[in-house]
Design a protein around this motif. Structure first.
Motif, PDB file in Angstrom:
ATOM      1  N   CYS A 133     -33.533  10.659  24.975  1.00 36.59           N
ATOM      2  CA  CYS A 133     -33.428  12.231  24.717  1.00 36.59           C
ATOM      3  C   CYS A 133     -34.955  12.596  24.922  1.00 36.59           C
ATOM      4  O   CYS A 133     -35.214  13.676  25.424  1.00 36.59           O
ATOM      5  CB  CYS A 133     -33.077  12.259  23.408  1.00 36.59           C
ATOM      6  N   ALA A 134     -35.940  11.688  24.408  1.00 35.81           N
ATOM      7  CA  ALA A 134     -37.285  12.184  24.222  1.00 35.81           C
ATOM      8  C   ALA A 134     -37.956  12.274  25.735  1.00 35.81           C
ATOM      9  O   ALA A 134     -39.113  12.885  25.853  1.00 35.81           O
ATOM     10  CB  ALA A 134     -38.166  11.253  23.404  1.00 35.81           C
ATOM     11  N   THR A 135     -37.334  11.853  26.703  1.00 34.41           N
ATOM     12  CA  THR A 135     -37.883  12.160  28.151  1.00 34.41           C
ATOM     13  C   THR A 135     -37.614  13.485  28.514  1.00 34.41           C
ATOM     14  O   THR A 135     -38.261  14.069  29.523  1.00 34.41           O
ATOM     15  CB  THR A 135     -37.086  11.170  29.093  1.00 34.41           C
ATOM     16  N   GLY A 136     -36.833  14.217  27.769  1.00 39.29           N
ATOM     17  CA  GLY A 136     -36.424  15.493  28.427  1.00 39.29           C
ATOM     18  C   GLY A 136     -35.484  15.664  29.555  1.00 39.29           C
ATOM     19  O   GLY A 136     -35.211  16.730  30.036  1.00 39.29           O
ATOM     20  N   GLU A 137     -34.997  14.594  29.963  1.00 37.45           N
ATOM     21  CA  GLU A 137     -34.158  14.417  31.132  1.00 37.45           C
ATOM     22  C   GLU A 137     -32.799  14.111  30.629  1.00 37.45           C
ATOM     23  O   GLU A 137     -32.341  13.736  29.513  1.00 37.45           O
ATOM     24  CB  GLU A 137     -34.656  13.406  32.177  1.00 37.45           C
ATOM     25  N   PRO A 182     -25.142  11.865  20.677  1.00 32.94           N
ATOM     26  CA  PRO A 182     -25.896  12.180  21.512  1.00 32.94           C
ATOM     27  C   PRO A 182     -26.777  13.519  21.746  1.00 32.94           C
ATOM     28  O   PRO A 182     -26.000  14.433  20.989  1.00 32.94           O
ATOM     29  CB  PRO A 182     -24.943  11.980  22.822  1.00 32.94           C
ATOM     30  N   GLY A 183     -27.752  13.548  22.179  1.00 35.43           N
ATOM     31  CA  GLY A 183     -28.626  14.839  22.156  1.00 35.43           C
ATOM     32  C   GLY A 183     -28.058  15.741  23.277  1.00 35.43           C
ATOM     33  O   GLY A 183     -27.140  15.311  24.145  1.00 35.43           O
ATOM     34  N   PRO A 184     -28.684  16.848  23.504  1.00 37.51           N
ATOM     35  CA  PRO A 184     -28.348  17.700  24.825  1.00 37.51           C
ATOM     36  C   PRO A 184     -28.644  17.170  26.047  1.00 37.51           C
ATOM     37  O   PRO A 184     -29.861  16.372  26.195  1.00 37.51           O
ATOM     38  CB  PRO A 184     -29.502  18.969  24.415  1.00 37.51           C
ATOM     39  N   GLY A 185     -27.868  16.998  26.761  1.00 31.06           N
ATOM     40  CA  GLY A 185     -27.802  16.667  28.283  1.00 31.06           C
ATOM     41  C   GLY A 185     -27.840  15.158  28.065  1.00 31.06           C
ATOM     42  O   GLY A 185     -28.074  14.453  28.887  1.00 31.06           O
ATOM     43  N   GLN A 186     -27.153  14.567  26.893  1.00 28.89           N
ATOM     44  CA  GLN A 186     -27.035  13.226  26.967  1.00 28.89           C
ATOM     45  C   GLN A 186     -25.524  12.692  26.764  1.00 28.89           C
ATOM     46  O   GLN A 186     -24.587  13.463  26.063  1.00 28.89           O
ATOM     47  CB  GLN A 186     -27.673  13.026  25.499  1.00 28.89           C
ATOM     48  N   ARG A 187     -25.238  11.503  27.405  1.00 30.27           N
ATOM     49  CA  ARG A 187     -23.898  11.002  26.987  1.00 30.27           C
ATOM     50  C   ARG A 187     -24.069   9.499  26.635  1.00 30.27           C
ATOM     51  O   ARG A 187     -24.922   8.866  26.986  1.00 30.27           O
ATOM     52  CB  ARG A 187     -23.180  11.011  28.366  1.00 30.27           C
ATOM     53  N   LEU A 188     -22.840   9.231  25.861  1.00 30.12           N
ATOM     54  CA  LEU A 188     -22.914   7.917  25.080  1.00 30.12           C
ATOM     55  C   LEU A 188     -21.574   7.377  25.720  1.00 30.12           C
ATOM     56  O   LEU A 188     -20.459   7.795  25.402  1.00 30.12           O
ATOM     57  CB  LEU A 188     -22.849   8.153  23.750  1.00 30.12           C
ATOM     58  N   ASN A 189     -21.647   6.133  26.306  1.00 34.76           N
ATOM     59  CA  ASN A 189     -20.361   5.664  27.032  1.00 34.76           C
ATOM     60  C   ASN A 189     -20.126   4.211  26.177  1.00 34.76           C
ATOM     61  O   ASN A 189     -21.173   3.465  26.103  1.00 34.76           O
ATOM     62  CB  ASN A 189     -21.011   5.286  28.525  1.00 34.76           C
ATOM     63  N   LEU A 190     -19.013   3.820  26.133  1.00 38.07           N
ATOM     64  CA  LEU A 190     -18.532   2.346  25.927  1.00 38.07           C
ATOM     65  C   LEU A 190     -18.234   1.826  27.332  1.00 38.07           C
ATOM     66  O   LEU A 190     -17.272   2.446  28.060  1.00 38.07           O
ATOM     67  CB  LEU A 190     -17.175   2.358  25.253  1.00 38.07           C
ATOM     68  N   ASP A 221     -25.660 -16.923  26.927  1.00 37.79           N
ATOM     69  CA  ASP A 221     -26.543 -17.943  25.988  1.00 37.79           C
ATOM     70  C   ASP A 221     -27.649 -17.187  25.091  1.00 37.79           C
ATOM     71  O   ASP A 221     -28.063 -17.998  23.882  1.00 37.79           O
ATOM     72  CB  ASP A 221     -27.140 -18.791  26.850  1.00 37.79           C
ATOM     73  N   TYR A 222     -27.823 -16.071  25.186  1.00 37.36           N
ATOM     74  CA  TYR A 222     -28.899 -15.322  24.411  1.00 37.36           C
ATOM     75  C   TYR A 222     -28.312 -14.179  23.549  1.00 37.36           C
ATOM     76  O   TYR A 222     -28.672 -13.893  22.547  1.00 37.36           O
ATOM     77  CB  TYR A 222     -30.129 -14.837  25.181  1.00 37.36           C
ATOM     78  N   TYR A 223     -27.606 -13.208  24.056  1.00 35.64           N
ATOM     79  CA  TYR A 223     -27.172 -12.286  23.358  1.00 35.64           C
ATOM     80  C   TYR A 223     -25.535 -12.411  22.863  1.00 35.64           C
ATOM     81  O   TYR A 223     -24.892 -13.398  23.488  1.00 35.64           O
ATOM     82  CB  TYR A 223     -26.977 -10.975  24.703  1.00 35.64           C
ATOM     83  N   ASN A 224     -25.626 -11.941  21.838  1.00 36.41           N
ATOM     84  CA  ASN A 224     -24.046 -12.379  21.341  1.00 36.41           C
ATOM     85  C   ASN A 224     -23.245 -11.021  20.556  1.00 36.41           C
ATOM     86  O   ASN A 224     -22.172 -11.095  20.126  1.00 36.41           O
ATOM     87  CB  ASN A 224     -24.254 -12.919  20.125  1.00 36.41           C
ATOM     88  N   GLY A 225     -23.926  -9.666  20.483  1.00 38.96           N
ATOM     89  CA  GLY A 225     -23.206  -8.670  20.065  1.00 38.96           C
ATOM     90  C   GLY A 225     -23.403  -7.465  21.013  1.00 38.96           C
ATOM     91  O   GLY A 225     -23.302  -7.330  22.079  1.00 38.96           O
ATOM     92  N   LEU A 226     -24.163  -6.382  20.160  1.00 35.76           N
ATOM     93  CA  LEU A 226     -24.308  -5.112  20.892  1.00 35.76           C
ATOM     94  C   LEU A 226     -25.319  -5.230  22.120  1.00 35.76           C
ATOM     95  O   LEU A 226     -26.183  -6.145  22.093  1.00 35.76           O
ATOM     96  CB  LEU A 226     -24.830  -4.180  19.782  1.00 35.76           C
ATOM     97  N   VAL A 227     -24.859  -4.897  23.206  1.00 36.78           N
ATOM     98  CA  VAL A 227     -25.849  -4.681  24.322  1.00 36.78           C
ATOM     99  C   VAL A 227     -25.919  -3.059  24.662  1.00 36.78           C
ATOM    100  O   VAL A 227     -24.944  -2.371  24.889  1.00 36.78           O
ATOM    101  CB  VAL A 227     -25.192  -5.430  25.575  1.00 36.78           C
ATOM    102  N   LEU A 228     -27.251  -2.802  25.188  1.00 39.70           N
ATOM    103  CA  LEU A 228     -27.622  -1.508  25.305  1.00 39.70           C
ATOM    104  C   LEU A 228     -28.028  -1.246  26.805  1.00 39.70           C
ATOM    105  O   LEU A 228     -29.030  -2.125  27.180  1.00 39.70           O
ATOM    106  CB  LEU A 228     -28.605  -0.940  24.219  1.00 39.70           C
ATOM    107  N   ARG A 229     -27.916  -0.303  27.491  1.00 43.10           N
ATOM    108  CA  ARG A 229     -28.261   0.156  28.970  1.00 43.10           C
ATOM    109  C   ARG A 229     -28.837   1.539  28.876  1.00 43.10           C
ATOM    110  O   ARG A 229     -27.716   2.204  28.581  1.00 43.10           O
ATOM    111  CB  ARG A 229     -27.656  -0.550  29.870  1.00 43.10           C
ATOM    112  N   GLY A 230     -29.843   1.928  29.219  1.00 49.32           N
ATOM    113  CA  GLY A 230     -30.070   3.288  29.288  1.00 49.32           C
ATOM    114  C   GLY A 230     -30.344   3.704  30.908  1.00 49.32           C
ATOM    115  O   GLY A 230     -31.345   3.123  31.196  1.00 49.32           O
ATOM    116  N   TYR A 231     -30.006   5.012  30.938  1.00 44.84           N
ATOM    117  CA  TYR A 231     -30.323   5.393  32.572  1.00 44.84           C
ATOM    118  C   TYR A 231     -30.744   6.962  32.324  1.00 44.84           C
ATOM    119  O   TYR A 231     -30.272   7.826  31.436  1.00 44.84           O
ATOM    120  CB  TYR A 231     -28.883   5.360  33.421  1.00 44.84           C
ATOM    121  N   ILE A 232     -31.362   7.298  33.379  1.00 41.77           N
ATOM    122  CA  ILE A 232     -32.077   8.604  33.462  1.00 41.77           C
ATOM    123  C   ILE A 232     -31.675   9.382  34.826  1.00 41.77           C
ATOM    124  O   ILE A 232     -31.735   8.456  35.724  1.00 41.77           O
ATOM    125  CB  ILE A 232     -33.559   8.811  33.417  1.00 41.77           C
ATOM    126  N   LYS A 233     -31.124  10.368  35.012  1.00 42.03           N
ATOM    127  CA  LYS A 233     -30.446  11.030  36.146  1.00 42.03           C
ATOM    128  C   LYS A 233     -31.922  11.197  36.920  1.00 42.03           C
ATOM    129  O   LYS A 233     -32.780  11.632  36.944  1.00 42.03           O
ATOM    130  CB  LYS A 233     -30.026  12.372  35.907  1.00 42.03           C
TER     131      LYS A 233
END
Lengths: 375, 204
Positions: free
Chosen positions: A140-144, A244-252, A261-273
């Motif tokens: 959100c801090a990107t303003g995009e 989610p902030g303005p102009g933001q979407r949260l997806n499952l 082998d390394y990750y076992n729970g929550l995984v996060l990926r963020g994208y900017i338009k």
């Protein structure tokens, strides 16, 4: 009477300003800044090349005969420094760091900057919520316009374990889920002779990607057994807590997979338009911690600033005054004049008057006539 | 605006035909045109024709939101993109081919323009090979002694037969796929879904 000196605030470039906003965000939540080492032990990196996603690492030998590397990742370095014992209190760390990664398209190494957080030593519903919330706010801090995709490898693993696929088929299935290839996935499941009930569940899992709380209900229908129940409970807590902030979407989105082998729970990926790749990535990496012999759990993410460069670059601010001086100018008098203008809060660039200034950006030209007195 | 990268050649014609049948604007404008980029009158779709092996590059880097590319290219280069649809167009097969009886030695020499696919195929069955990477006219290699066999894409098998080569092993079926840039799929989901539906109408 001497004029009051004006304190000038530097005009940060947009990317610099964004980094400052992230620092304020993380420090506002009690995260402590750490400065990761520039070099890392090569053996540590080689041993964990799957986590790094590369075995192309810039190495050199130090005068003591030790093989060192310019590290391609910060999390591994910070994780290796954590005490082997259970921490009495969670470590909340953030960093701005440069990493050296191999660019296969350009056949060369590239130094890139990233800002990240690591929450080490607490495994509870809130740690996942806090990490995901910081990720959302970082985007959100990107303003995009932005999207944060969330997945849970505990949920995915729990569902696949029930199908008893075997490691090679499970890898193929995860690959097809990641690439959203329903057609390939059907072929893999048919070839492996997966029973109808499990087949339907896996196909449904692969189809879950969209608005978080809408898709959560579909995920809930797939829950089988305590492992998936625990993972789903964490997802429910995220859905109930995150805004989610303005102009933001949260997806499952279960097509988001990490190295199991390394990750076992929550995984996060963020994208900017408008930016073709992922600008934020992370998740819970307890398995990496265990591999390093640590008893603590850990969750974190990084924002890849080089991906934002073009989007947030902006032009450098114009200089207020271009102060032009003649060839026989008195340097001391010129310096005093530049300082006098600077004390008014103006930015000043001194250039000899016979130069070419077509490449400079400035708001006003001032001619300085002070001539050096004869010796 | 949705940007669509199409591979030059017969496959582009068949894809455009399917898009036009589904009412996608602009698909007919590209035919016979020397323009590299064509936009539909409604301003929603932009098409451009590229070398088939470059489609995935355009999509990976976001210059195209979606593209049509053969499964052979995807298996060989493994770009990190979504593979949304099997168009069931351009059907052919990836095979091992050579003179009758070839490739039964201890270490086979394999000529191919798909080194990653060839390597994986032989590694999966524990066989060691010497790989010779070529860019074209692959069938020539066993005829002049450069290799024992080839790994290549075969459609009717006519070229193989005309040169006394036979299919020794089938590796995998190949067809055209719709791929999408992962980030584009987040922000242009509706447009991409429309393209998927349009391309699904015939042949599936």
């Amino acid at each position: 009477m001497e004029q009051a000196k004006v304190e000038r605030t530097p005009a940060f470039l947009p990317l610099e300003a964004y980094t400052m906003r992230l620092r304020a965000l993380f420090e506002g939540r009690g995260y402590r800044r750490v400065r990761p080492p520039r070099f890392e032990d090569y053996a540590l990196l080689l041993d964990n090349k799957n986590f790094l996603g590369t075995d192309r690492i810039l190495t050199f030998m130090d005068p003591g005969g030790r093989m060192l590397s310019l590290k391609p990742d910060t999390t591994l370095s910070l994780a290796s420094e954590v005490s082997d014992d259970i921490l009495p209190c969670a470590e909340k760390l953030y960093y701005t760091d440069e990493v050296a990664r191999y660019d296969p398209e350009n056949l060369s190494y590239r130094i890139t900057e990233q800002v990240g957080v690591e929450l080490i030593g607490r495994e509870d519903a809130f740690s996942a919520v806090e990490a995901a919330d910081l990720a959302l706010r970082s985007l959100c801090a990107t303003g995009e316009e932005s999207v944060l995709d969330i997945s849970h490898l505990g949920f995915v693993k729990g569902l696949l374990a029930g199908a008893d696929l075997g490691a090679p088929v499970e890898r193929e299935v995860l690959g097809a889920i990641h690439s959203r290839s329903a057609h390939n996935l059907c072929g893999i499941l048919d070839s492996a002779g997966v029973e109808n009930g499990h087949r339907a569940s896996i196909l449904e899992l692969a189809a879950i990607h969209g608005p978080f709380n809408e898709q959560l209900a579909r995920a809930g229908a797939l829950v089988r057994g305590p492992y998936m129940e625990e993972a789903f409970s964490e997802l429910e807590a995220l859905g109930a807590s995150l805004s989610p902030g303005p102009g933001q979407r949260l997806n499952l989105d279960f097509s988001v997979v990490g190295d199991l082998d390394y990750y076992n729970g929550l995984v996060l990926r963020g994208y900017i338009k408008g930016i073709p790749g992922m600008v934020l990535g992370g998740g819970r990496y307890d398995n990496l911690m265990a591999k390093l012999g640590k008893k603590s759990t850990a969750i974190g993410f990084a924002v890849y600033l080089h991906r934002l460069e073009n989007s947030l670059a902006g032009a450098p601010p114009a200089t207020d005054i271009l102060l032009l001086y003649p060839k026989d100018c008195d340097p001391a008098a010129l310096l005093r004049e530049a300082e006098r203008l600077g004390q008014k809060g103006l930015t000043v660039r001194c250039e000899r008057e016979d130069g070419d200034f077509s490449g400079l950006r400035f708001n006003e030209t001032v001619y300085f006539k002070g001539v050096k007195p004869d010796a | 605006m949705l940007n669509i990268a199409l591979p030059k050649g017969r496959l582009a014609d068949r894809v455009l035909e399917r898009l036009a049948l589904a009412g996608c604007g602009g698909a007919s404008l590209i035919e016979g045109s020397r323009r590299l980029v064509v936009e539909d009158p409604e301003g929603n779709l932009r098409y451009f024709l590229v070398k088939p092996s470059d489609v995935a590059v355009y999509v990976l880097h976001g210059a195209a939101d979606v593209g049509i590319v053969g499964r052979d290219i995807l298996l060989e280069t493994k770009p990190d993109v979504y593979e949304l649809l099997d168009l069931k167009l351009g059907a052919c097969r990836m095979v091992v081919a050579g003179p009758p009886g070839a490739g039964e030695g201890v270490r086979t020499r394999v000529a191919t323009k798909y080194p990653n696919i060839a390597r994986k195929h032989y590694a999966d069955s524990g066989r060691e090979i010497d790989l010779i990477a070529l860019n074209g006219s692959i069938e020539l290699a066993p005829l002049v002694g450069l290799s024992d066999v080839i790994v290549d894409v075969v459609e009717t098998g006519g070229t193989l037969r005309d040169n006394g080569l036979i299919i020794l092993e089938e590796i995998i079926p190949i067809s055209a796929r719709l791929i999408a840039n992962i980030a584009s799929a987040k922000f242009k989901a509706e447009g991409i879904d429309d393209i998927m539906k349009a391309l699904s109408r015939e042949g599936n």
